[in-house]
Design a protein around this motif. Structure first.
Motif, PDB file in Angstrom:
ATOM      1  N   ALA A  20     -20.418  -4.941   3.145  1.00  0.00           N
ATOM      2  CA  ALA A  20     -21.611  -5.781   3.275  1.00  0.00           C
ATOM      3  C   ALA A  20     -21.243  -7.256   3.413  1.00  0.00           C
ATOM      4  CB  ALA A  20     -22.519  -5.582   2.065  1.00  0.00           C
TER       5      ALA A  20
ATOM      6  N   GLN B 235     -22.082   6.754  -0.428  1.00  0.00           N
ATOM      7  CA  GLN B 235     -22.015   6.029   0.837  1.00  0.00           C
ATOM      8  C   GLN B 235     -23.031   4.906   1.003  1.00  0.00           C
ATOM      9  OE1 GLN B 235     -22.333   9.043   3.831  1.00  0.00           O
ATOM     10  NE2 GLN B 235     -24.491   9.413   3.458  1.00  0.00           N
ATOM     11  N   SER B 236     -24.124   4.923   0.287  1.00  0.00           N
ATOM     12  CA  SER B 236     -25.128   3.867   0.433  1.00  0.00           C
ATOM     13  C   SER B 236     -24.899   2.677  -0.489  1.00  0.00           C
ATOM     14  CB  SER B 236     -26.537   4.430   0.208  1.00  0.00           C
ATOM     15  OG  SER B 236     -26.686   4.837  -1.133  1.00  0.00           O
TER      16      SER B 236
ATOM     17  N   TYR C 132     -15.116  -4.389   7.675  1.00  0.00           N
ATOM     18  CA  TYR C 132     -16.393  -4.254   8.376  1.00  0.00           C
ATOM     19  C   TYR C 132     -16.496  -2.927   9.120  1.00  0.00           C
ATOM     20  CZ  TYR C 132     -17.786  -8.952   7.116  1.00  0.00           C
ATOM     21  OH  TYR C 132     -18.160 -10.064   6.412  1.00  0.00           O
ATOM     22  N   ARG C 133     -15.358  -2.378   9.555  1.00  0.00           N
ATOM     23  CA  ARG C 133     -15.371  -1.070  10.207  1.00  0.00           C
ATOM     24  C   ARG C 133     -15.923  -0.012   9.255  1.00  0.00           C
ATOM     25  NH1 ARG C 133     -10.088   0.124  10.771  1.00  0.00           N
ATOM     26  NH2 ARG C 133      -9.890  -1.643  12.167  1.00  0.00           N
ATOM     27  N   TYR C 134     -15.648  -0.175   7.948  1.00  0.00           N
ATOM     28  CA  TYR C 134     -16.153   0.761   6.941  1.00  0.00           C
ATOM     29  C   TYR C 134     -17.389   0.222   6.234  1.00  0.00           C
ATOM     30  CZ  TYR C 134     -12.018   3.477   7.868  1.00  0.00           C
ATOM     31  OH  TYR C 134     -11.058   4.238   8.486  1.00  0.00           O
ATOM     32  N   ASN C 135     -18.120  -0.611   6.938  1.00  0.00           N
ATOM     33  CA  ASN C 135     -19.437  -1.096   6.503  1.00  0.00           C
ATOM     34  C   ASN C 135     -19.430  -1.890   5.205  1.00  0.00           C
ATOM     35  OD1 ASN C 135     -20.785   0.050   8.761  1.00  0.00           O
ATOM     36  ND2 ASN C 135     -20.650   2.035   7.771  1.00  0.00           N
TER      37      ASN C 135
ATOM     38  N   ARG D 254     -17.482   5.540   1.671  1.00  0.00           N
ATOM     39  CA  ARG D 254     -18.298   5.843   2.855  1.00  0.00           C
ATOM     40  C   ARG D 254     -18.242   7.318   3.233  1.00  0.00           C
ATOM     41  NH1 ARG D 254     -20.793   2.057   1.199  1.00  0.00           N
ATOM     42  NH2 ARG D 254     -20.419  -0.042   1.934  1.00  0.00           N
TER      43      ARG D 254
END
Length: 143
Positions: free
Chosen positions: A110, A85-86, A105-108, A79
């Motif tokens: 999925a 990052q994507s 989830y804090r670091y996205n 990230r």
């Protein structure tokens, strides 16, 4: 499906779990090439093409508990990197600790899935993950 031939990166240090995933892919007829990294730092090197052929995956499946670099550190590094990052990263781990779920989830992340013990349950889970991400449109550019 738009992603049926795109590579998937599995970041997993347990050889038995790697073999189970390979077996699940084969049994489900998943044709995506599966690239395996044994730790988070190995996964990052593969994503960046540092000492390994560069892997450009449509999906990353990662374990939380690994040597050298754990799953959260791996995800945080992805990230923080504008080139990575994507990328879609999903935790597939034996840890059901609330702090691990929250951190992912804090670091996205999925998604966050606890690895089932029974192979038939793993087949079902891999089928669901593949069915969903196999149909999703990936980002066209990174960064």
């Amino acid at each position: 499906m738009p992603n049926e031939k795109a590579p998937i990166l599995l970041v997993e240090d347990d050889e038995v779990d790697v073999m189970m995933m390979e077996r699940a892919f084969k049994k489900l007829g998943i044709e995506n090439p599966l690239h395996v990294a044994k730790s988070g730092d190995h996964g990052l090197a593969m994503l960046r093409g540092e000492g390994y052929p560069k892997v450009d995956p449509v999906l990353i499946l990662f374990d939380m508990k690994m040597p050298k670099m754990d799953g959260i550190t791996f995800l945080r590094e992805i990230r923080a990197d504008p080139e990575l990052q994507s990328l879609v990263a999903v935790a597939l781990t034996s840890s059901n600790q609330p702090r691990d779920v929250e951190a992912a989830y804090r670091y996205n992340a999925a998604g966050y899935f606890v690895k089932p013990v029974a192979f038939e349950e793993l087949l079902q889970l891999v089928g669901v993950i593949h069915g969903y991400w196999g149909r999703c449109e990936p980002p066209r550019t990174r960064g």
